[in-house]
Motif scaffolding. Structure first.
Motif, PDB file in Angstrom:
ATOM      1  N   LEU A 164       0.863  -1.174   0.000  1.00  0.00           N
ATOM      2  CA  LEU A 164       0.000   0.000   0.000  1.00  0.00           C
ATOM      3  C   LEU A 164       0.900   1.223   0.000  1.00  0.00           C
ATOM      4  O   LEU A 164       1.806   1.346   0.828  1.00  0.00           O
ATOM      5  CB  LEU A 164      -0.902  -0.003   1.234  1.00  0.00           C
ATOM      6  N   VAL A 165       0.654   2.133  -0.934  1.00  0.00           N
ATOM      7  CA  VAL A 165       1.485   3.328  -1.084  1.00  0.00           C
ATOM      8  C   VAL A 165       0.567   4.544  -0.979  1.00  0.00           C
ATOM      9  O   VAL A 165      -0.507   4.563  -1.581  1.00  0.00           O
ATOM     10  CB  VAL A 165       2.218   3.329  -2.442  1.00  0.00           C
ATOM     11  N   TRP A 166       0.985   5.553  -0.198  1.00  0.00           N
ATOM     12  CA  TRP A 166       0.181   6.765  -0.073  1.00  0.00           C
ATOM     13  C   TRP A 166       1.069   7.960   0.190  1.00  0.00           C
ATOM     14  O   TRP A 166       2.253   7.835   0.511  1.00  0.00           O
ATOM     15  CB  TRP A 166      -0.882   6.612   1.008  1.00  0.00           C
ATOM     16  N   ASP A 167       0.470   9.151   0.073  1.00  0.00           N
ATOM     17  CA  ASP A 167       1.187  10.417   0.163  1.00  0.00           C
ATOM     18  C   ASP A 167       0.855  11.083   1.490  1.00  0.00           C
ATOM     19  O   ASP A 167      -0.320  11.213   1.839  1.00  0.00           O
ATOM     20  CB  ASP A 167       0.773  11.308  -1.012  1.00  0.00           C
ATOM     21  N   THR A 168       1.878  11.479   2.237  1.00  0.00           N
ATOM     22  CA  THR A 168       1.648  12.165   3.517  1.00  0.00           C
ATOM     23  C   THR A 168       2.052  13.637   3.464  1.00  0.00           C
ATOM     24  O   THR A 168       2.106  14.292   4.503  1.00  0.00           O
ATOM     25  CB  THR A 168       2.441  11.473   4.644  1.00  0.00           C
ATOM     26  N   ALA A 169       2.336  14.149   2.272  1.00  0.00           N
ATOM     27  CA  ALA A 169       2.801  15.535   2.162  1.00  0.00           C
ATOM     28  C   ALA A 169       1.781  16.509   2.726  1.00  0.00           C
ATOM     29  O   ALA A 169       2.134  17.551   3.276  1.00  0.00           O
ATOM     30  CB  ALA A 169       3.107  15.867   0.701  1.00  0.00           C
ATOM     31  N   ARG A 170       0.492  16.199   2.605  1.00  0.00           N
ATOM     32  CA  ARG A 170      -0.559  17.089   3.122  1.00  0.00           C
ATOM     33  C   ARG A 170      -1.223  16.513   4.365  1.00  0.00           C
ATOM     34  O   ARG A 170      -2.351  16.855   4.699  1.00  0.00           O
ATOM     35  CB  ARG A 170      -1.605  17.325   2.028  1.00  0.00           C
ATOM     36  N   GLY A 171      -0.510  15.650   5.064  1.00  0.00           N
ATOM     37  CA  GLY A 171      -1.044  15.085   6.289  1.00  0.00           C
ATOM     38  C   GLY A 171      -1.987  13.927   6.006  1.00  0.00           C
ATOM     39  O   GLY A 171      -1.993  13.343   4.925  1.00  0.00           O
TER      40      GLY A 171
ATOM     41  N   LYS B  36       4.748  -9.564   7.000  1.00  0.00           N
ATOM     42  CA  LYS B  36       4.770  -8.104   6.885  1.00  0.00           C
ATOM     43  C   LYS B  36       6.154  -7.646   6.458  1.00  0.00           C
ATOM     44  O   LYS B  36       7.176  -8.198   6.851  1.00  0.00           O
ATOM     45  CB  LYS B  36       4.438  -7.469   8.236  1.00  0.00           C
ATOM     46  N   LEU B  37       6.161  -6.578   5.646  1.00  0.00           N
ATOM     47  CA  LEU B  37       7.403  -5.926   5.250  1.00  0.00           C
ATOM     48  C   LEU B  37       7.628  -4.695   6.113  1.00  0.00           C
ATOM     49  O   LEU B  37       6.665  -4.085   6.595  1.00  0.00           O
ATOM     50  CB  LEU B  37       7.340  -5.513   3.777  1.00  0.00           C
ATOM     51  N   PRO B  38       8.873  -4.288   6.327  1.00  0.00           N
ATOM     52  CA  PRO B  38       9.119  -3.055   7.075  1.00  0.00           C
ATOM     53  C   PRO B  38       8.537  -1.850   6.337  1.00  0.00           C
ATOM     54  O   PRO B  38       8.579  -1.783   5.108  1.00  0.00           O
ATOM     55  CB  PRO B  38      10.652  -2.966   7.132  1.00  0.00           C
ATOM     56  N   ARG B  39       7.976  -0.937   7.091  1.00  0.00           N
ATOM     57  CA  ARG B  39       7.451   0.294   6.491  1.00  0.00           C
ATOM     58  C   ARG B  39       8.612   1.154   6.011  1.00  0.00           C
ATOM     59  O   ARG B  39       9.633   1.273   6.691  1.00  0.00           O
ATOM     60  CB  ARG B  39       6.623   1.061   7.508  1.00  0.00           C
ATOM     61  N   THR B  40       8.466   1.743   4.841  1.00  0.00           N
ATOM     62  CA  THR B  40       9.502   2.618   4.293  1.00  0.00           C
ATOM     63  C   THR B  40       8.916   3.978   3.976  1.00  0.00           C
ATOM     64  O   THR B  40       7.730   4.093   3.638  1.00  0.00           O
ATOM     65  CB  THR B  40      10.130   2.012   3.027  1.00  0.00           C
ATOM     66  N   VAL B  41       9.751   5.000   4.071  1.00  0.00           N
ATOM     67  CA  VAL B  41       9.347   6.374   3.762  1.00  0.00           C
ATOM     68  C   VAL B  41      10.343   6.955   2.781  1.00  0.00           C
ATOM     69  O   VAL B  41      11.555   6.897   3.005  1.00  0.00           O
ATOM     70  CB  VAL B  41       9.296   7.243   5.043  1.00  0.00           C
ATOM     71  N   ASP B  42       9.840   7.487   1.685  1.00  0.00           N
ATOM     72  CA  ASP B  42      10.673   8.131   0.674  1.00  0.00           C
ATOM     73  C   ASP B  42      10.085   9.499   0.395  1.00  0.00           C
ATOM     74  O   ASP B  42       9.110   9.629  -0.348  1.00  0.00           O
ATOM     75  CB  ASP B  42      10.724   7.281  -0.599  1.00  0.00           C
ATOM     76  N   GLY B  43      10.669  10.531   1.027  1.00  0.00           N
ATOM     77  CA  GLY B  43      10.085  11.859   0.915  1.00  0.00           C
ATOM     78  C   GLY B  43       8.748  11.887   1.617  1.00  0.00           C
ATOM     79  O   GLY B  43       8.619  11.531   2.795  1.00  0.00           O
ATOM     80  N   GLY B  44       7.719  12.271   0.889  1.00  0.00           N
ATOM     81  CA  GLY B  44       6.375  12.289   1.459  1.00  0.00           C
ATOM     82  C   GLY B  44       5.576  11.057   1.115  1.00  0.00           C
ATOM     83  O   GLY B  44       4.367  11.024   1.358  1.00  0.00           O
ATOM     84  N   GLN B  45       6.208  10.034   0.554  1.00  0.00           N
ATOM     85  CA  GLN B  45       5.502   8.817   0.160  1.00  0.00           C
ATOM     86  C   GLN B  45       5.858   7.677   1.108  1.00  0.00           C
ATOM     87  O   GLN B  45       7.026   7.435   1.395  1.00  0.00           O
ATOM     88  CB  GLN B  45       5.847   8.440  -1.276  1.00  0.00           C
ATOM     89  N   VAL B  46       4.842   6.972   1.573  1.00  0.00           N
ATOM     90  CA  VAL B  46       5.019   5.889   2.545  1.00  0.00           C
ATOM     91  C   VAL B  46       4.542   4.582   1.922  1.00  0.00           C
ATOM     92  O   VAL B  46       3.553   4.562   1.185  1.00  0.00           O
ATOM     93  CB  VAL B  46       4.231   6.168   3.842  1.00  0.00           C
TER      94      VAL B  46
END
Length: 528
Positions: free
Chosen positions: A21-28, A66-76
């Motif tokens: 699952l991939v999502w954007d957190t740039a805007r919270g 489960k895979l480890p959660r990763t963060v790349d910029g504002g994308q999780v």
């Protein structure tokens, strides 16, 4: 790569896949947790072990983990690895679920399911979920058998019933889940009985794939498999314990519940005398003929008490008339207050959260911590809060599946999956003045969903902190160890003069808070 639309399906040729699952957190927006259920042709899991999520990150067969959660910029990214070659023949499909922590899926930006060949890194398919609104749980897709091969179907179906809806729909034993899940749009009042609401039926019904042919190795003529409709809801959890956040101090102290801010105290709620301020009565003169009695021996609990960095603890609690029956919590001794500063408690000792001349506490946080007992092996424990009324009935709870209780007056801050590291492993915030008037006590527990025993744990403790100043007020170190999966750590109890805290340290078998609710009722009692 195939761009999938809702309801479409594709064949899968790769044996090992990453479903992320991939999502954007740039805007919270809320955090998202991926999970999976390994479902048989009955539409149910065989046991709780077929649920792979943050608190149980690997299936025993090795087919899903489960895979480890990763963060790349504002994308999780938060996902799972599937090894289709290890899926047992009894498993008909793998349901790919998602749950939102701290909001709804309508607030999650750019959410999509990305399927990747784990061996080559090639992207196989992408499915964008764009029509979510008030859902707190989502089924992104499912991997299912068809004609002896595997296929992926894009589902995109949301539900508002939380973890309880998912569990009951697929046979997970969360039979007494909280009455009002934190993220459910139509939350029931916190004092309502704990019942499970059925999953919300989506407007567009989801049609499962046609019954698959028997898997390779399954004899012809076996019973046909069916795929009932899906309901999914969230198990919330970050993969590491977030730092406890400190709410900003209020502009003015909130109106007290039990005593007025100034002037004479309310009738029946006189503030206690300062600890140690009561004058001593002069001793009666000795009669010349009366024999002298030898001094009483020191209390074993006192003489063996280890030194504390917070000063000597109060006198050990002793039994009181009319107290609990044998086997229940020991009756408390005299209740002290915070006039002498930080307090270190021993088991069954009590402290009033009142300090003479100081404003009443309104915001506190309960920090709980532990370490693996040896060898560095990870120990995954979960802290919970059980809210009880004066009759001992549980009216709400905050735990890993529902992080808010009493309409946000109690907030669970997240999970530590290993017990490694310094400081609090889990933190629960409590707004004392926001608790409903019928709340008599809040009992705090630690449990092992993964069946670790407390003989595998060392240095377990709980501590009470003033959220406004971050000053530690009370600490209780658990010194006992028993082969149990749960322990009652402490209780915050409403008393006539304000709130008090009692150290418990009572062991009980239970993998989650549901097993602790009924026995927690014994801790609702008046202070001695």
């Amino acid at each position: 790569m195939t761009q999938m639309t809702k309801g479409s399906n594709i064949p899968l040729s790769a044996a090992r896949l990453r479903a992320e699952l991939v999502w954007d957190t740039a805007r919270g927006g809320p955090e998202v947790d991926a999970s999976a259920l390994l479902v048989t042709d009955s539409g149910k899991v065989r046991s709780d072990d077929d649920f792979v999520f943050f608190n149980q990150p690997r299936h025993a067969s090795g087919a899903v983990q489960k895979l480890p959660r990763t963060v790349d910029g504002g994308q999780v990214r938060d996902g799972l690895e599937l090894d289709l070659g290890r899926v047992e023949s009894a498993v008909d499909r793998i349901v790919l679920g998602a749950s939102a922590d701290g909001g709804t899926f309508g607030q999650v930006r750019g959410l999509h399911l990305l399927l990747t060949d784990a061996a080559t890194g090639a992207q196989v398919a992408r499915f964008d979920m764009t029509d979510a609104t008030t859902e707190t749980a989502y089924v992104s897709g499912e991997v299912y058998r068809r004609a002896g091969a595997w296929k992926l179907r894009a589902v995109g179906q949301g539900y508002a019933s939380g973890l309880a809806g998912l569990a009951t729909d697929f046979g997970i034993s969360v039979d007494d889940a909280p009455a009002s899940p934190a993220a459910a749009p139509q939350a029931t009042p916190s004092a309502a009985p704990a019942t499970l609401a059925p999953p919300t039926t989506p407007a567009a019904p989801y049609t499962p794939p046609a019954p698959p042919l028997p898997a390779p190795g399954v004899p012809a003529g076996s019973a046909p498999q069916t795929s009932p409709s899906i309901s999914y809801t969230r198990p919330p959890r970050p993969t590491t314990a977030p730092a406890a956040t400190t709410p900003p101090p209020p502009a003015a102290p909130p109106a007290p519940l039990l005593t007025p801010p100034t002037g004479a105290p309310l009738a029946g709620y006189a503030p206690p005398a300062a600890y140690g301020s009561a004058p001593l009565s002069p001793p009666a003169p000795l009669s010349p003929s009366a024999p002298l009695s030898p001094p009483a021996p020191p209390s074993p609990a006192t003489s063996l008490q280890a030194p504390s960095p917070y000063g000597a603890p109060p006198a050990p609690a002793g039994p009181a008339a009319g107290g609990p029956t044998a086997g229940g919590p020991a009756a408390g001794g005299p209740t002290i207050n915070l006039d002498k500063g930080r307090v270190s408690l021993a088991k069954n000792q009590r402290v009033s959260l009142v300090k003479t001349g100081a404003p009443r506490l309104s915001r506190v946080q309960l920090g709980l911590g532990w370490d693996p007992a040896g060898g560095g092996r990870s120990v995954d424990l979960d802290a919970s809060a059980i809210v009880l009324d004066a009759t001992g009935k549980d009216v709400d709870s905050a735990w890993f599946a529902s992080k808010k209780a009493c309409k946000g007056a109690i907030k669970h801050q997240g999970d530590n999956l290993t017990g490694q590291g310094d400081g609090d492993d889990e933190v629960i915030l409590v707004e004392l003045d926001a608790l409903p008037a019928d709340v008599a006590a809040v009992v705090f527990t630690i449990n092992s969903f993964s069946k670790h025993l407390f003989t595998d744990v060392k240095n377990a403790y709980c501590r009470l902190v003033d959220s406004s100043t971050q000053a530690e007020l009370v600490r209780f170190d658990l010194t006992d160890s028993k082969p149990s999966t749960g322990v009652f750590m402490c209780v915050l109890r409403r008393a006539a003069t304000g709130w008090e805290m009692e150290a418990l340290g009572d062991f009980h078998d239970g993998r989650s808070v549901k097993a602790m609710r009924k026995p927690a009722a014994q801790y609702v009692r008046a202070g001695g």
